[in-house]
Design a protein around this motif. Structure first.
Motif, PDB file in Angstrom:
ATOM      1  N   LYS A  96      -8.076   7.155   2.700  1.00 25.85           N
ATOM      2  CA  LYS A  96      -8.993   7.894   3.565  1.00 25.85           C
ATOM      3  C   LYS A  96      -9.659   6.928   4.545  1.00 25.85           C
ATOM      4  O   LYS A  96     -10.307   5.967   4.130  1.00 25.85           O
ATOM      5  CB  LYS A  96     -10.058   8.606   2.738  1.00 25.85           C
ATOM      6  N   PRO A  97      -9.526   7.182   5.850  1.00 27.47           N
ATOM      7  CA  PRO A  97     -10.137   6.288   6.837  1.00 27.47           C
ATOM      8  C   PRO A  97     -11.604   6.646   7.104  1.00 27.47           C
ATOM      9  O   PRO A  97     -12.025   7.791   6.924  1.00 27.47           O
ATOM     10  CB  PRO A  97      -9.294   6.528   8.084  1.00 27.47           C
ATOM     11  N   LEU A  98     -12.342   5.653   7.544  1.00 36.37           N
ATOM     12  CA  LEU A  98     -13.740   5.810   7.910  1.00 36.37           C
ATOM     13  C   LEU A  98     -14.001   4.950   9.131  1.00 36.37           C
ATOM     14  O   LEU A  98     -13.738   3.739   9.099  1.00 36.37           O
ATOM     15  CB  LEU A  98     -14.648   5.367   6.758  1.00 36.37           C
ATOM     16  N   GLY A  99     -14.484   5.549  10.189  1.00 34.69           N
ATOM     17  CA  GLY A  99     -14.896   4.795  11.369  1.00 34.69           C
ATOM     18  C   GLY A  99     -16.410   4.735  11.392  1.00 34.69           C
ATOM     19  O   GLY A  99     -17.090   5.725  11.092  1.00 34.69           O
ATOM     20  N   TRP A 120     -17.300   8.402  11.234  1.00 34.62           N
ATOM     21  CA  TRP A 120     -16.177   9.248  11.645  1.00 34.62           C
ATOM     22  C   TRP A 120     -15.233   9.439  10.470  1.00 34.62           C
ATOM     23  O   TRP A 120     -14.784   8.459   9.871  1.00 34.62           O
ATOM     24  CB  TRP A 120     -15.415   8.600  12.793  1.00 34.62           C
ATOM     25  N   LEU A 121     -14.936  10.695  10.150  1.00 32.16           N
ATOM     26  CA  LEU A 121     -14.012  11.025   9.069  1.00 32.16           C
ATOM     27  C   LEU A 121     -13.002  12.040   9.586  1.00 32.16           C
ATOM     28  O   LEU A 121     -13.293  12.808  10.511  1.00 32.16           O
ATOM     29  CB  LEU A 121     -14.752  11.687   7.897  1.00 32.16           C
ATOM     30  N   ARG A 122     -11.826  12.069   8.965  1.00 30.29           N
ATOM     31  CA  ARG A 122     -10.939  13.198   9.207  1.00 30.29           C
ATOM     32  C   ARG A 122     -11.646  14.420   8.625  1.00 30.29           C
ATOM     33  O   ARG A 122     -12.262  14.331   7.556  1.00 30.29           O
ATOM     34  CB  ARG A 122      -9.584  12.980   8.544  1.00 30.29           C
ATOM     35  N   ALA A 123     -11.559  15.537   9.324  1.00 27.02           N
ATOM     36  CA  ALA A 123     -12.286  16.733   8.890  1.00 27.02           C
ATOM     37  C   ALA A 123     -11.947  17.114   7.446  1.00 27.02           C
ATOM     38  O   ALA A 123     -12.822  17.519   6.687  1.00 27.02           O
ATOM     39  CB  ALA A 123     -11.999  17.898   9.833  1.00 27.02           C
ATOM     40  N   PHE A 169      -6.313   8.214  12.180  1.00 31.64           N
ATOM     41  CA  PHE A 169      -7.122   9.239  12.837  1.00 31.64           C
ATOM     42  C   PHE A 169      -6.327  10.098  13.817  1.00 31.64           C
ATOM     43  O   PHE A 169      -6.588  11.290  13.944  1.00 31.64           O
ATOM     44  CB  PHE A 169      -8.297   8.602  13.595  1.00 31.64           C
ATOM     45  N   ARG A 170      -5.378   9.477  14.509  1.00 33.75           N
ATOM     46  CA  ARG A 170      -4.623  10.179  15.552  1.00 33.75           C
ATOM     47  C   ARG A 170      -3.922  11.413  14.982  1.00 33.75           C
ATOM     48  O   ARG A 170      -3.255  11.345  13.961  1.00 33.75           O
ATOM     49  CB  ARG A 170      -3.581   9.234  16.162  1.00 33.75           C
ATOM     50  N   GLY A 171      -4.097  12.550  15.651  1.00 33.73           N
ATOM     51  CA  GLY A 171      -3.438  13.784  15.225  1.00 33.73           C
ATOM     52  C   GLY A 171      -4.249  14.636  14.266  1.00 33.73           C
ATOM     53  O   GLY A 171      -3.829  15.730  13.917  1.00 33.73           O
ATOM     54  N   TYR A 172      -5.403  14.170  13.846  1.00 30.99           N
ATOM     55  CA  TYR A 172      -6.237  14.910  12.896  1.00 30.99           C
ATOM     56  C   TYR A 172      -7.507  15.410  13.585  1.00 30.99           C
ATOM     57  O   TYR A 172      -8.057  14.730  14.454  1.00 30.99           O
ATOM     58  CB  TYR A 172      -6.677  14.006  11.730  1.00 30.99           C
ATOM     59  N   ASP A 173      -7.997  16.563  13.164  1.00 28.41           N
ATOM     60  CA  ASP A 173      -9.333  16.990  13.553  1.00 28.41           C
ATOM     61  C   ASP A 173     -10.312  16.051  12.861  1.00 28.41           C
ATOM     62  O   ASP A 173     -10.074  15.604  11.725  1.00 28.41           O
ATOM     63  CB  ASP A 173      -9.599  18.430  13.120  1.00 28.41           C
ATOM     64  N   LEU A 174     -11.416  15.747  13.551  1.00 26.63           N
ATOM     65  CA  LEU A 174     -12.398  14.800  13.028  1.00 26.63           C
ATOM     66  C   LEU A 174     -13.763  15.448  12.885  1.00 26.63           C
ATOM     67  O   LEU A 174     -14.040  16.489  13.464  1.00 26.63           O
ATOM     68  CB  LEU A 174     -12.519  13.592  13.966  1.00 26.63           C
ATOM     69  N   ILE A 175     -14.605  14.779  12.126  1.00 28.20           N
ATOM     70  CA  ILE A 175     -16.006  15.145  12.035  1.00 28.20           C
ATOM     71  C   ILE A 175     -16.812  13.867  12.225  1.00 28.20           C
ATOM     72  O   ILE A 175     -16.474  12.820  11.670  1.00 28.20           O
ATOM     73  CB  ILE A 175     -16.327  15.848  10.694  1.00 28.20           C
TER      74      ILE A 175
END
Length: 130
Positions: A46-49, A61-64, A105-111
């Motif tokens: 799971k990525p986190l910006g 920043w997270l993937r939704a 992150f690319r291609g995913y909805d984010l929150i």
């Protein structure tokens, strides 16, 4: 007197760098210097910006799909939909452009979660590790 927000970047950096199930992801280019965005990944992928350079809050920043179902009431939440080449929200604003440099992150909805306190940040980070 120190404001909570002034201590939050140091708390986040310490928490993320010390956690054994989180690692920092190398920046896309050496010249980026992680000035506007640092990216981490959990051992579960799971990525986190994190934007450390904000004055009134710290953006996470997270993937939704990775976001907690319960978000603390003091956290400012903004959804960003992937349009095929960038992110957009109903107000017409996009996401941090540095996120495009990370395949996670690319291609995913984010929150985007605008965090102001250590307690709220820790609750979100703990959820991300599940």
């Amino acid at each position: 007197m120190t404001r909570q927000i002034d201590e939050l970047p140091g708390f986040l950096k310490g928490w993320l760098s010390a956690h054994p199930r989180i690692s920092e992801v190398a920046a896309k280019t050496a010249s980026s210097g992680r000035v506007h965005l640092s990216v981490y990944r959990t051992t579960h992928g799971k990525p986190l910006g994190v934007e450390y350079d904000k004055d009134t809050l710290q953006n996470l920043w997270l993937r939704a799909g990775d976001a907690p179902s319960h978000i603390p009431s003091g956290v400012k939440t903004t959804h960003k939909a992937w349009t095929g080449h960038e992110w957009a929200s109903p107000d017409g604003k996009g996401a941090n452009s540095n996120l495009r440099g990370y395949a996670d992150f690319r291609g995913y909805d984010l929150i985007r979660l605008g965090v102001k306190t250590q307690a709220d940040a820790e609750e979100i980070l703990t959820h991300l590790l599940k």
